[in-house]
Design an enzyme around this catalytic site. Sequence first.
Site, PDB file in Angstrom:
ATOM      1  N   GLU A 176       0.855  -1.183   0.000  1.00 27.77           N
ATOM      2  CA  GLU A 176       0.000   0.000   0.000  1.00 27.77           C
ATOM      3  C   GLU A 176       0.894   1.236   0.000  1.00 27.77           C
ATOM      4  O   GLU A 176       1.785   1.374   0.843  1.00 27.77           O
ATOM      5  CB  GLU A 176      -0.906  -0.014   1.244  1.00 27.77           C
ATOM      6  CG  GLU A 176      -1.767   1.226   1.335  1.00 27.77           C
ATOM      7  CD  GLU A 176      -3.171   0.945   1.843  1.00 27.77           C
ATOM      8  OE1 GLU A 176      -3.522  -0.228   2.032  1.00 27.77           O
ATOM      9  OE2 GLU A 176      -3.901   1.927   2.045  1.00 27.77           O
ATOM     10  N   ARG A 177       0.669   2.101  -0.969  1.00 21.15           N
ATOM     11  CA  ARG A 177       1.476   3.318  -1.119  1.00 21.15           C
ATOM     12  C   ARG A 177       2.960   2.997  -1.289  1.00 21.15           C
ATOM     13  O   ARG A 177       3.823   3.754  -0.831  1.00 21.15           O
ATOM     14  CB  ARG A 177       1.281   4.268   0.071  1.00 21.15           C
ATOM     15  CG  ARG A 177      -0.161   4.525   0.444  1.00 21.15           C
ATOM     16  CD  ARG A 177      -0.962   5.115  -0.678  1.00 21.15           C
ATOM     17  NE  ARG A 177      -2.362   5.299  -0.320  1.00 21.15           N
ATOM     18  CZ  ARG A 177      -3.275   5.743  -1.178  1.00 21.15           C
ATOM     19  NH1 ARG A 177      -2.966   6.010  -2.426  1.00 21.15           N
ATOM     20  NH2 ARG A 177      -4.514   5.889  -0.793  1.00 21.15           N
ATOM     21  N   ASN A 219      -3.573  -1.879   7.343  1.00 21.44           N
ATOM     22  CA  ASN A 219      -4.841  -2.423   6.837  1.00 21.44           C
ATOM     23  C   ASN A 219      -4.584  -3.923   6.759  1.00 21.44           C
ATOM     24  O   ASN A 219      -4.219  -4.458   5.721  1.00 21.44           O
ATOM     25  CB  ASN A 219      -5.182  -1.867   5.453  1.00 21.44           C
ATOM     26  CG  ASN A 219      -5.477  -0.374   5.507  1.00 21.44           C
ATOM     27  OD1 ASN A 219      -5.883   0.155   6.542  1.00 21.44           O
ATOM     28  ND2 ASN A 219      -5.273   0.313   4.405  1.00 21.44           N
ATOM     29  N   GLU A 300     -10.894   4.454   8.447  1.00 20.42           N
ATOM     30  CA  GLU A 300     -10.985   4.152   7.015  1.00 20.42           C
ATOM     31  C   GLU A 300     -11.532   2.748   6.762  1.00 20.42           C
ATOM     32  O   GLU A 300     -11.000   1.992   5.955  1.00 20.42           O
ATOM     33  CB  GLU A 300      -9.614   4.334   6.347  1.00 20.42           C
ATOM     34  CG  GLU A 300      -9.073   5.752   6.490  1.00 20.42           C
ATOM     35  CD  GLU A 300      -7.762   6.008   5.763  1.00 20.42           C
ATOM     36  OE1 GLU A 300      -6.970   5.072   5.609  1.00 20.42           O
ATOM     37  OE2 GLU A 300      -7.542   7.168   5.371  1.00 20.42           O
ATOM     38  N   ARG A 334      -2.834   3.113  16.893  1.00 17.76           N
ATOM     39  CA  ARG A 334      -2.737   4.332  16.080  1.00 17.76           C
ATOM     40  C   ARG A 334      -3.874   5.319  16.382  1.00 17.76           C
ATOM     41  O   ARG A 334      -5.018   4.910  16.610  1.00 17.76           O
ATOM     42  CB  ARG A 334      -2.748   3.990  14.595  1.00 17.76           C
ATOM     43  CG  ARG A 334      -1.539   3.201  14.168  1.00 17.76           C
ATOM     44  CD  ARG A 334      -1.642   2.781  12.722  1.00 17.76           C
ATOM     45  NE  ARG A 334      -1.096   3.737  11.770  1.00 17.76           N
ATOM     46  CZ  ARG A 334      -1.716   4.114  10.663  1.00 17.76           C
ATOM     47  NH1 ARG A 334      -2.943   3.705  10.388  1.00 17.76           N
ATOM     48  NH2 ARG A 334      -1.140   4.940   9.825  1.00 17.76           N
ATOM     49  N   ASP A 375      -2.627  14.175   7.134  1.00 18.84           N
ATOM     50  CA  ASP A 375      -2.116  12.919   6.580  1.00 18.84           C
ATOM     51  C   ASP A 375      -0.857  13.106   5.749  1.00 18.84           C
ATOM     52  O   ASP A 375      -0.937  13.098   4.525  1.00 18.84           O
ATOM     53  CB  ASP A 375      -3.218  12.274   5.713  1.00 18.84           C
ATOM     54  CG  ASP A 375      -2.910  10.822   5.403  1.00 18.84           C
ATOM     55  OD1 ASP A 375      -1.960  10.287   5.979  1.00 18.84           O
ATOM     56  OD2 ASP A 375      -3.641  10.237   4.581  1.00 18.84           O
ATOM     57  N   GLU A 403       3.966   9.224  -0.364  1.00 17.32           N
ATOM     58  CA  GLU A 403       2.577   9.154  -0.842  1.00 17.32           C
ATOM     59  C   GLU A 403       2.086  10.487  -1.395  1.00 17.32           C
ATOM     60  O   GLU A 403       1.380  10.525  -2.401  1.00 17.32           O
ATOM     61  CB  GLU A 403       1.674   8.691   0.310  1.00 17.32           C
ATOM     62  CG  GLU A 403       0.205   8.672  -0.048  1.00 17.32           C
ATOM     63  CD  GLU A 403      -0.685   8.171   1.082  1.00 17.32           C
ATOM     64  OE1 GLU A 403      -0.155   7.749   2.136  1.00 17.32           O
ATOM     65  OE2 GLU A 403      -1.917   8.212   0.918  1.00 17.32           O
ATOM     66  N   HIS A 531      -3.804  18.893   0.958  1.00 20.01           N
ATOM     67  CA  HIS A 531      -4.799  17.923   0.483  1.00 20.01           C
ATOM     68  C   HIS A 531      -5.547  18.400  -0.754  1.00 20.01           C
ATOM     69  O   HIS A 531      -6.782  18.395  -0.799  1.00 20.01           O
ATOM     70  CB  HIS A 531      -5.798  17.617   1.621  1.00 20.01           C
ATOM     71  CG  HIS A 531      -6.399  16.242   1.532  1.00 20.01           C
ATOM     72  ND1 HIS A 531      -7.265  15.871   0.533  1.00 20.01           N
ATOM     73  CD2 HIS A 531      -6.256  15.138   2.310  1.00 20.01           C
ATOM     74  CE1 HIS A 531      -7.631  14.609   0.714  1.00 20.01           C
ATOM     75  NE2 HIS A 531      -7.018  14.130   1.779  1.00 20.01           N
TER      76      HIS A 531
HETATM   77  O1  GCW Z   1      -2.684   8.190   4.151  1.00 17.27           O
HETATM   78  C1  GCW Z   1      -3.667   7.252   4.235  1.00 17.27           C
HETATM   79  C2  GCW Z   1      -3.348   6.367   3.088  1.00 17.27           C
HETATM   80  C3  GCW Z   1      -3.858   4.965   3.302  1.00 17.27           C
HETATM   81  C4  GCW Z   1      -3.294   4.468   4.622  1.00 17.27           C
HETATM   82  C5  GCW Z   1      -3.805   5.382   5.726  1.00 17.27           C
HETATM   83  C6  GCW Z   1      -3.277   5.019   7.102  1.00 17.27           C
HETATM   84  C7  GCW Z   1      -2.659   2.272   5.327  1.00 17.27           C
HETATM   85  O2  GCW Z   1      -3.883   6.924   1.931  1.00 17.27           O
HETATM   86  O3  GCW Z   1      -3.405   4.203   2.224  1.00 17.27           O
HETATM   87  O4  GCW Z   1      -3.652   3.131   4.862  1.00 17.27           O
HETATM   88  O5  GCW Z   1      -3.402   6.689   5.475  1.00 17.27           O
HETATM   89  O6  GCW Z   1      -2.284   5.604   7.497  1.00 17.27           O
HETATM   90  O7  GCW Z   1      -3.855   4.181   7.764  1.00 17.27           O
END
Ligand code: GCW
Length: 708
Positions: A176-177, A219, A300, A334, A375, A403, A531
């Site tokens: 992811e990313r 995730n 999320e 987290r 973020d 990212e 953003h």
């Molecule tokens: O920045 C966002 C990202 C998600 C990421 C999430 C997180 C792992 O777009 O891809 O998921 O943060 O930090 O949980």
Amino acid sequence: MAFFFRFHKSIAFQRFSQALFVTLLLFVTHARADDGYRLWLKYDRLSKVQPILNHLQSITIPSDSPTMKVAAKELQTAIKGLTGKNLTIQKTANAGSILLKINPTEHVNAEGYHLSQSSKNLIISAKTETGLLYGTFALLREIQTLQPLEKLNVTSSPKVQYRLLNHWDNNNGTIERGYAGSTLWHWFDLPDVIDPRYHDYARANASIGINGTVLNNVNASARFLTPEYLKKVAALADVFRPYGIKVYLSVFFAAPKTLGGLKTSDPLDPEVKRWWAEKTKEIYTLIPDFGGYLVKANSEGEPGPQDYDRTHTDGARMLSEALAPYPQGIVMWRSFVYKADPNGDRFKAGYEEFKPLDGKFDSNVLVQVKNGPIDFQPREPFHPLFGAMPQTPLMMEFQLTQEYLGFATHLAYMAPLFKECLDSDTYAKGKGSTVAKVIDGSVHGYQKTGMAGVANTGSDRNWTGHPMGQANWYAFGRLAWDYTLSSEKIAEEWIRMTLTNDTKAVATIQNMLVNSRETLVNYMTPLGLHHIMGNNLHYGPNPWLAKNVRPDWTSVYYHKADENGIGFDRTESGSKALHLYAPEVQKQWDAASCPPEYLLWFHHVPWTHPMPSGRILWDELCHRYYAGVAGVTRMQQQWEGVKNQIDPEIFENVKGKLSIQHREALWWRDACVLYFQTLSKRPIPEGLEKPTRTLEEVKQLVDVYQIR
Ligand code: GCW
């Protein structure tokens, strides 16, 4: 002679000489080409070898433990490469040795080291073998960066305890990313096949003091908790152990249901608690030094305690109790949570949920907080939770994978971003209560301290995709060890070890690196914009994005530009997010004193707002976007200037990526300037050339990225 003459003219000879030529060519190019695999642990021959190194004969280690073996081997390989000398490995000291010795009275902590020299020996001393390993790499760094060894006297101890990489790696091999290939972990081959690369990964981490790795994405998949996968995890733990690196896992909160077959994953349910206790026991049977769990819950779409009307503390307690029998096990919970509220301010979400929980977590829990409230944007103010949770150890989460900073195609050296956050003053206990001092426990007396970096590594041969991305991995480790190091110093170390020791070239590349992040901020999100990037993919500009499945995933939610002005009012008259900070911080970012870099984070200001430069806001915004593009042009020129000092393969790679970066800086500039112009209705200031395309044309570029 006649034979030779005939042979010389023969086809056989021509073939032979052609083959010889090709072989020689291959040899020469191979000898020169550097694919970046060796990172900063290159050990190429030094142009000048200091006398003390010439006197070396041996490496003396205190034991044959796996850690001492890897330290000795590293020294042997490095000294051979750097000086050409073969050193023997022995247990009894003699003159002319690199001497590793345990000294319980050394003034360092358990992982620290002391480097010194006597006339014939280079001495590494520490309280533990792990300390000796860190000292080994520190000594090599001194040698690689050409520090004079005759007065060697370096003492160093890490300032935070848990220095971790977080891999967002999935069990299907994707990341992811992740922008540097697929995962490093070959799940289908493990535990039987051990890729030699795992050792090199561990060496690289140990060399910068990283002592833990979370192997899988937050995730999370419950698959990592199956007996089959735990054996694979254990095999990696076995590889990493000698290097002082513990493994950790991200856990899927609903695993008791999906994997354990229970009816619920309610953290207060006794059966659920028992399931986690047993699972944890199973892990520790396989991995006696397992590090613990990282959890993303109720964020999320991930499951969490709130699915059962429980709190984050209830959720964390379920795991902290399961880990309680194992003193080294920790929970990293987290704080990255936010709800889709069109009238809310995402900025406040983590604070509002976690601040009331201060003091309610068990002592083996750390709350892991992203550096900023939104973020991982190119620039964010520090997260307001830092300094606001005196009774709960807060762990820093930085993101090394870029990212929001141009993936692995843009050069953005992130030490200045990390430092900006770490050096910010929270005023939690008066002046000097910096974020760094919150994190390292000195402000609130946290018993546990930590810093995590979301990894930018992958299966690409050079590990990070962009050759300069390695500097971000390096800088993260160095700052987690010692946040007082400057961005410049870290850049210089990395350049000297990785690219060149040529003084002029070092200075040029150092200048490129330290300015690169501000350049990127200028062409992406100047003056506190945030953003406004491409939807979902998070690449390219998309400031006009007004509709999405969640309002807080649009751009207009954040920039709030209209005909009157631009920026998110987070003051008294707006969302009041500014109030989450200490009064001194509020003052520093209030209307009267807010510096331009943070202006639109906290204020909605008219297009005609006067700026310190003497320009009005609109003009300043345009100037910053143009300065960003100019900054990339400058980097391109600087890079051309060091061509002769850089390995050709790396040179061409960076050159190509800089040309993409230049094109995309222009894309950002044109998109943002043309879009905001539809609202400001003001001309592009005198002296700046007009974009050569229309807004509609630029919008199409973004559309390409949305095509499936
Ligand atoms: O920045 C966002 C990202 C998600 C990421 C999430 C997180 C792992 O777009 O891809 O998921 O943060 O930090 O949980």
